[in-house]
Design a protein around this motif. Sequence first.
Motif, PDB file in Angstrom:
ATOM      1  N   PRO A  87       0.829  -1.086   0.028  1.00  0.00           N
ATOM      2  CA  PRO A  87      -0.002   0.060  -0.169  1.00  0.00           C
ATOM      3  C   PRO A  87       0.942   1.246  -0.021  1.00  0.00           C
ATOM      4  O   PRO A  87       0.511   2.343  -0.665  1.00  0.00           O
ATOM      5  CB  PRO A  87      -0.992  -0.073   1.207  1.00  0.00           C
ATOM      6  N   ARG A  88       2.017   1.252   0.813  1.00  0.00           N
ATOM      7  CA  ARG A  88       2.849   2.436   0.693  1.00  0.00           C
ATOM      8  C   ARG A  88       3.300   2.880  -0.662  1.00  0.00           C
ATOM      9  O   ARG A  88       3.675   4.016  -0.598  1.00  0.00           O
ATOM     10  CB  ARG A  88       4.091   2.394   1.946  1.00  0.00           C
ATOM     11  N   LEU A  89       3.446   1.949  -1.477  1.00  0.00           N
ATOM     12  CA  LEU A  89       3.802   2.123  -3.026  1.00  0.00           C
ATOM     13  C   LEU A  89       2.760   3.260  -3.536  1.00  0.00           C
ATOM     14  O   LEU A  89       3.197   3.648  -4.469  1.00  0.00           O
ATOM     15  CB  LEU A  89       4.359   0.883  -3.511  1.00  0.00           C
ATOM     16  N   VAL A  90       1.713   3.072  -3.426  1.00  0.00           N
ATOM     17  CA  VAL A  90       0.369   4.107  -3.984  1.00  0.00           C
ATOM     18  C   VAL A  90       0.844   5.251  -4.136  1.00  0.00           C
ATOM     19  O   VAL A  90       1.137   5.890  -5.456  1.00  0.00           O
ATOM     20  CB  VAL A  90      -0.826   3.618  -3.550  1.00  0.00           C
ATOM     21  N   VAL A  92       3.710   6.784  -3.583  1.00  0.00           N
ATOM     22  CA  VAL A  92       5.201   6.943  -4.360  1.00  0.00           C
ATOM     23  C   VAL A  92       4.865   6.860  -6.012  1.00  0.00           C
ATOM     24  O   VAL A  92       5.400   7.714  -6.631  1.00  0.00           O
ATOM     25  CB  VAL A  92       5.992   5.787  -3.891  1.00  0.00           C
ATOM     26  N   VAL A  93       4.143   5.928  -6.367  1.00  0.00           N
ATOM     27  CA  VAL A  93       3.843   5.753  -7.906  1.00  0.00           C
ATOM     28  C   VAL A  93       3.210   7.204  -8.258  1.00  0.00           C
ATOM     29  O   VAL A  93       3.461   7.688  -9.402  1.00  0.00           O
ATOM     30  CB  VAL A  93       2.802   4.708  -8.161  1.00  0.00           C
ATOM     31  N   VAL A  94       2.072   7.513  -7.521  1.00  0.00           N
ATOM     32  CA  VAL A  94       1.380   8.706  -8.104  1.00  0.00           C
ATOM     33  C   VAL A  94       2.646   9.894  -7.995  1.00  0.00           C
ATOM     34  O   VAL A  94       2.273  10.606  -8.973  1.00  0.00           O
ATOM     35  CB  VAL A  94       0.435   9.015  -6.925  1.00  0.00           C
ATOM     36  N   GLY A  95       3.218  10.089  -7.137  1.00  0.00           N
ATOM     37  CA  GLY A  95       4.277  11.202  -7.057  1.00  0.00           C
ATOM     38  C   GLY A  95       5.208  11.308  -8.224  1.00  0.00           C
ATOM     39  O   GLY A  95       5.558  12.300  -8.697  1.00  0.00           O
ATOM     40  N   LEU A  96       5.741  10.003  -8.339  1.00  0.00           N
ATOM     41  CA  LEU A  96       6.765   9.755  -9.267  1.00  0.00           C
ATOM     42  C   LEU A  96       5.849  10.150 -10.818  1.00  0.00           C
ATOM     43  O   LEU A  96       6.646  10.796 -11.821  1.00  0.00           O
ATOM     44  CB  LEU A  96       7.298   8.427  -9.487  1.00  0.00           C
ATOM     45  N   CYS A  97       4.872   9.546 -11.068  1.00  0.00           N
ATOM     46  CA  CYS A  97       4.075  10.009 -12.514  1.00  0.00           C
ATOM     47  C   CYS A  97       3.751  11.341 -12.400  1.00  0.00           C
ATOM     48  O   CYS A  97       3.788  12.208 -13.632  1.00  0.00           O
ATOM     49  CB  CYS A  97       2.751   9.311 -12.469  1.00  0.00           C
ATOM     50  N   ALA A 108      -5.380   7.252  -9.941  1.00  0.00           N
ATOM     51  CA  ALA A 108      -4.762   6.122  -9.571  1.00  0.00           C
ATOM     52  C   ALA A 108      -5.884   5.349  -9.012  1.00  0.00           C
ATOM     53  O   ALA A 108      -6.503   5.613  -8.243  1.00  0.00           O
ATOM     54  CB  ALA A 108      -3.692   6.242  -8.519  1.00  0.00           C
ATOM     55  N   HIS A 109      -5.896   4.110  -9.766  1.00  0.00           N
ATOM     56  CA  HIS A 109      -7.053   3.007  -9.349  1.00  0.00           C
ATOM     57  C   HIS A 109      -6.109   1.748  -9.078  1.00  0.00           C
ATOM     58  O   HIS A 109      -5.947   0.802  -9.740  1.00  0.00           O
ATOM     59  CB  HIS A 109      -8.051   2.662 -10.421  1.00  0.00           C
ATOM     60  N   LEU A 110      -5.249   1.796  -7.980  1.00  0.00           N
ATOM     61  CA  LEU A 110      -4.306   0.881  -7.745  1.00  0.00           C
ATOM     62  C   LEU A 110      -4.725   0.265  -6.622  1.00  0.00           C
ATOM     63  O   LEU A 110      -5.075   0.955  -5.416  1.00  0.00           O
ATOM     64  CB  LEU A 110      -3.100   1.512  -7.485  1.00  0.00           C
ATOM     65  N   ALA A 111      -4.365  -1.145  -6.225  1.00  0.00           N
ATOM     66  CA  ALA A 111      -4.674  -1.957  -4.964  1.00  0.00           C
ATOM     67  C   ALA A 111      -3.231  -2.544  -4.670  1.00  0.00           C
ATOM     68  O   ALA A 111      -2.534  -2.788  -5.776  1.00  0.00           O
ATOM     69  CB  ALA A 111      -5.804  -2.947  -5.155  1.00  0.00           C
ATOM     70  N   ALA A 115      -1.274  -6.487   2.439  1.00  0.00           N
ATOM     71  CA  ALA A 115      -1.262  -5.562   3.495  1.00  0.00           C
ATOM     72  C   ALA A 115       0.021  -5.071   4.064  1.00  0.00           C
ATOM     73  O   ALA A 115       0.864  -5.813   4.240  1.00  0.00           O
ATOM     74  CB  ALA A 115      -2.282  -5.886   4.334  1.00  0.00           C
ATOM     75  N   GLY A 116       0.081  -3.594   4.128  1.00  0.00           N
ATOM     76  CA  GLY A 116       1.131  -3.234   5.254  1.00  0.00           C
ATOM     77  C   GLY A 116       2.284  -3.025   4.578  1.00  0.00           C
ATOM     78  O   GLY A 116       3.341  -2.667   5.106  1.00  0.00           O
TER      79      GLY A 116
END
Length: 116
Positions: A87-90, A92-97, A108-111, A115-116
């Motif tokens: 979950p903590r990568l969501v 990060v991915v958005v920020g990098l994009c 972002a529609h990311l799952a 968990a954790g």
Amino acid sequence: ADWTIPRAARELRRRHVKQLPVVGDDGLLTGIVTRSDLLDAFLRSDVEIRGEVEQDVLGRILGLDEGTVAVEVRDGVVTLRGHVPEPRLVPVVVGLCQGVDGVVAVDAHLAATRAG
């Protein structure tokens, strides 16, 4: 002729003009640069943006397997669908994009696959 694009853009704005003459070292006119010329240097196609997001952000930087996250780009808006390992990568991915040149927004529609 030796000005950078940002310097030329600032000069256009400062002088409130739509074009600037380009003068060579010999003092002779070599061309004209317009606002649209300068904008073209910053605007990128949706295909270019998608390629950078897929190859650089998801692949090279985050090391995600190809196809884990589907990327769509329309008018500079990046839509991401898929899974990330944690979950903590969501964010990060958005920020990098968001940092990719030409990106207007990220939807972002990311799952997370775990968990954790």
